[in-house]
Design a protein around this motif. Structure first.
Motif, PDB file in Angstrom:
ATOM      1  N   ARG A 138      -8.366  25.489 -16.654  1.00  0.00           N
ATOM      2  CA  ARG A 138      -9.094  24.724 -15.642  1.00  0.00           C
ATOM      3  C   ARG A 138      -8.611  23.271 -15.609  1.00  0.00           C
ATOM      4  N   ASN A 139      -8.388  22.652 -16.774  1.00  0.00           N
ATOM      5  CA  ASN A 139      -7.911  21.276 -16.839  1.00  0.00           C
ATOM      6  C   ASN A 139      -6.511  21.141 -16.249  1.00  0.00           C
ATOM      7  N   THR A 140      -5.607  22.066 -16.539  1.00  0.00           N
ATOM      8  CA  THR A 140      -4.245  21.984 -16.017  1.00  0.00           C
ATOM      9  C   THR A 140      -4.213  22.259 -14.526  1.00  0.00           C
ATOM     10  N   SER A 141      -5.144  23.061 -14.008  1.00  0.00           N
ATOM     11  CA  SER A 141      -5.154  23.312 -12.567  1.00  0.00           C
ATOM     12  C   SER A 141      -5.551  22.051 -11.802  1.00  0.00           C
ATOM     13  N   TYR A 142      -6.360  21.167 -12.410  1.00  0.00           N
ATOM     14  CA  TYR A 142      -6.686  19.891 -11.787  1.00  0.00           C
ATOM     15  C   TYR A 142      -5.530  18.908 -11.920  1.00  0.00           C
ATOM     16  N   ALA A 143      -4.779  18.999 -12.981  1.00  0.00           N
ATOM     17  CA  ALA A 143      -3.710  18.043 -13.250  1.00  0.00           C
ATOM     18  C   ALA A 143      -2.513  18.254 -12.325  1.00  0.00           C
ATOM     19  N   ARG A 144      -2.200  19.490 -11.987  1.00  0.00           N
ATOM     20  CA  ARG A 144      -1.015  19.756 -11.152  1.00  0.00           C
ATOM     21  C   ARG A 144      -1.103  19.077  -9.785  1.00  0.00           C
ATOM     22  N   PRO A 145      -2.171  19.245  -9.044  1.00  0.00           N
ATOM     23  CA  PRO A 145      -2.227  18.549  -7.746  1.00  0.00           C
ATOM     24  C   PRO A 145      -2.180  17.029  -7.883  1.00  0.00           C
ATOM     25  N   LEU A 146      -2.785  16.515  -8.933  1.00  0.00           N
ATOM     26  CA  LEU A 146      -2.736  15.075  -9.143  1.00  0.00           C
ATOM     27  C   LEU A 146      -1.312  14.617  -9.445  1.00  0.00           C
ATOM     28  N   GLU A 147      -0.608  15.388 -10.259  1.00  0.00           N
ATOM     29  CA  GLU A 147       0.781  15.050 -10.569  1.00  0.00           C
ATOM     30  C   GLU A 147       1.627  15.117  -9.307  1.00  0.00           C
ATOM     31  N   GLN A 148       1.373  16.099  -8.456  1.00  0.00           N
ATOM     32  CA  GLN A 148       2.111  16.223  -7.202  1.00  0.00           C
ATOM     33  C   GLN A 148       1.811  15.039  -6.276  1.00  0.00           C
ATOM     34  N   GLN A 149       0.570  14.618  -6.225  1.00  0.00           N
ATOM     35  CA  GLN A 149       0.212  13.467  -5.399  1.00  0.00           C
ATOM     36  C   GLN A 149       0.889  12.203  -5.913  1.00  0.00           C
ATOM     37  N   VAL A 150       0.907  12.042  -7.219  1.00  0.00           N
ATOM     38  CA  VAL A 150       1.550  10.869  -7.812  1.00  0.00           C
ATOM     39  C   VAL A 150       3.041  10.879  -7.479  1.00  0.00           C
ATOM     40  N   GLN A 151       3.674  12.034  -7.596  1.00  0.00           N
ATOM     41  CA  GLN A 151       5.100  12.156  -7.295  1.00  0.00           C
ATOM     42  C   GLN A 151       5.360  11.871  -5.813  1.00  0.00           C
ATOM     43  N   SER A 152       4.508  12.398  -4.957  1.00  0.00           N
ATOM     44  CA  SER A 152       4.645  12.161  -3.518  1.00  0.00           C
ATOM     45  C   SER A 152       4.495  10.679  -3.197  1.00  0.00           C
ATOM     46  N   GLN A 153       3.542  10.026  -3.823  1.00  0.00           N
ATOM     47  CA  GLN A 153       3.339   8.604  -3.583  1.00  0.00           C
ATOM     48  C   GLN A 153       4.502   7.772  -4.109  1.00  0.00           C
ATOM     49  N   LYS A 154       5.086   8.196  -5.228  1.00  0.00           N
ATOM     50  CA  LYS A 154       6.263   7.503  -5.747  1.00  0.00           C
ATOM     51  C   LYS A 154       7.418   7.601  -4.758  1.00  0.00           C
ATOM     52  N   GLN A 155       7.602   8.779  -4.159  1.00  0.00           N
ATOM     53  CA  GLN A 155       8.662   8.962  -3.171  1.00  0.00           C
ATOM     54  C   GLN A 155       8.400   8.106  -1.936  1.00  0.00           C
ATOM     55  N   GLN A 156       7.138   8.036  -1.507  1.00  0.00           N
ATOM     56  CA  GLN A 156       6.800   7.202  -0.360  1.00  0.00           C
ATOM     57  C   GLN A 156       7.066   5.732  -0.655  1.00  0.00           C
ATOM     58  N   ILE A 157       6.741   5.306  -1.853  1.00  0.00           N
ATOM     59  CA  ILE A 157       6.978   3.913  -2.241  1.00  0.00           C
ATOM     60  C   ILE A 157       8.475   3.621  -2.249  1.00  0.00           C
ATOM     61  N   GLU A 158       9.275   4.540  -2.774  1.00  0.00           N
ATOM     62  CA  GLU A 158      10.725   4.357  -2.770  1.00  0.00           C
ATOM     63  C   GLU A 158      11.253   4.285  -1.345  1.00  0.00           C
ATOM     64  N   SER A 159      10.745   5.144  -0.473  1.00  0.00           N
ATOM     65  CA  SER A 159      11.153   5.146   0.932  1.00  0.00           C
ATOM     66  C   SER A 159      10.770   3.831   1.603  1.00  0.00           C
ATOM     67  N   LEU A 160       9.578   3.349   1.343  1.00  0.00           N
ATOM     68  CA  LEU A 160       9.131   2.080   1.921  1.00  0.00           C
ATOM     69  C   LEU A 160       9.942   0.903   1.378  1.00  0.00           C
ATOM     70  N   ASN A 161      10.307   0.960   0.098  1.00  0.00           N
ATOM     71  CA  ASN A 161      11.141  -0.100  -0.480  1.00  0.00           C
ATOM     72  C   ASN A 161      12.515  -0.124   0.180  1.00  0.00           C
ATOM     73  N   THR A 162      13.080   1.055   0.449  1.00  0.00           N
ATOM     74  CA  THR A 162      14.370   1.141   1.122  1.00  0.00           C
ATOM     75  C   THR A 162      14.258   0.574   2.532  1.00  0.00           C
ATOM     76  N   LEU A 163      13.208   0.965   3.242  1.00  0.00           N
ATOM     77  CA  LEU A 163      12.990   0.461   4.598  1.00  0.00           C
ATOM     78  C   LEU A 163      12.796  -1.047   4.590  1.00  0.00           C
ATOM     79  N   LEU A 164      12.060  -1.554   3.630  1.00  0.00           N
ATOM     80  CA  LEU A 164      11.837  -2.993   3.507  1.00  0.00           C
ATOM     81  C   LEU A 164      13.159  -3.721   3.280  1.00  0.00           C
TER      82      LEU A 164
END
Length: 190
Positions: free
Chosen positions: A26-52
């Motif tokens: 149950r704990n790991t099932s909550y962690a996976r989506p959070l890890e995916q969101q964190v990874q997605s946000q990191k990619q968005q930040i990198e994309s925004l930094n490139t655009l900037l």
């Protein structure tokens, strides 16, 4: 002995509160989506930094162009005013007749000076000369645009319309292309 048992019980109770629970499904099932969101946000930040970084570079380039234009305006303002009433094309025509074509910068600056002083016929001749000698120059799109404006100011609507269309169709990425389309619409409306 009771005291020892009580101490051991207290120690084990105290240790059990300080230890993290073992990971469960149950704990790991909550962690996976959070890890995916964190990874997605990191990619968005990198994309925004490139655009900037790209936008910052464009701003710097535009700033350099602006400084160059301001310097040209200052040079035009500081030129002697004695020959102001004399058509500017005379000096250019003399240089061409002698076999030495003036530089693109000289022709463009003089044509632009004529344009800003309201000497539209001289400006028209200057921009036409600039485009005849230097059709591949980076300022060609702006020269066509200013030529069209000079023609429009003289009531030459068809010629102006043709040159505005030239800017819009042959130089679609030029900074004057949207303005040329607007001017075309205004001319066609009238």
């Amino acid at each position: 002995m009771r005291r020892t048992i009580a101490t051991i019980a207290l120690c084990s109770l105290w240790l059990s509160y300080g230890c993290a629970p073992a990971p469960t499904a149950r704990n790991t099932s909550y962690a996976r989506p959070l890890e995916q969101q964190v990874q997605s946000q990191k990619q968005q930040i990198e994309s925004l930094n490139t655009l900037l970084a790209q936008l910052t570079q464009r701003v710097d380039e535009n700033q350099q162009i602006l400084v160059a234009i301001q310097q040209q305006v200052e040079q035009l303002k500081s030129q002697p005013q004695a020959g102001q009433n004399q058509p500017a094309a005379t000096a250019q025509t003399t240089a061409v007749a002698s076999g030495t074509a003036p530089s693109a910068t000289e022709i463009y600056r003089q044509a632009f000076a004529d344009y800003t002083q309201g000497q539209y016929a001289a400006a028209e001749r200057g921009f036409e000369q600039f485009l005849r000698f230097y059709p591949e120059n980076p300022f060609a799109a702006t020269a066509y645009y200013r030529l069209a404006e000079a023609q429009q100011s003289q009531g030459k609507s068809q010629q102006a319309l043709t040159n505005f269309a030239n800017v819009a169709s042959n130089y679609p990425d030029a900074h004057k292309a949207p303005d040329a389309l607007l001017k075309m619409a205004i001319l066609l409306k009238n």
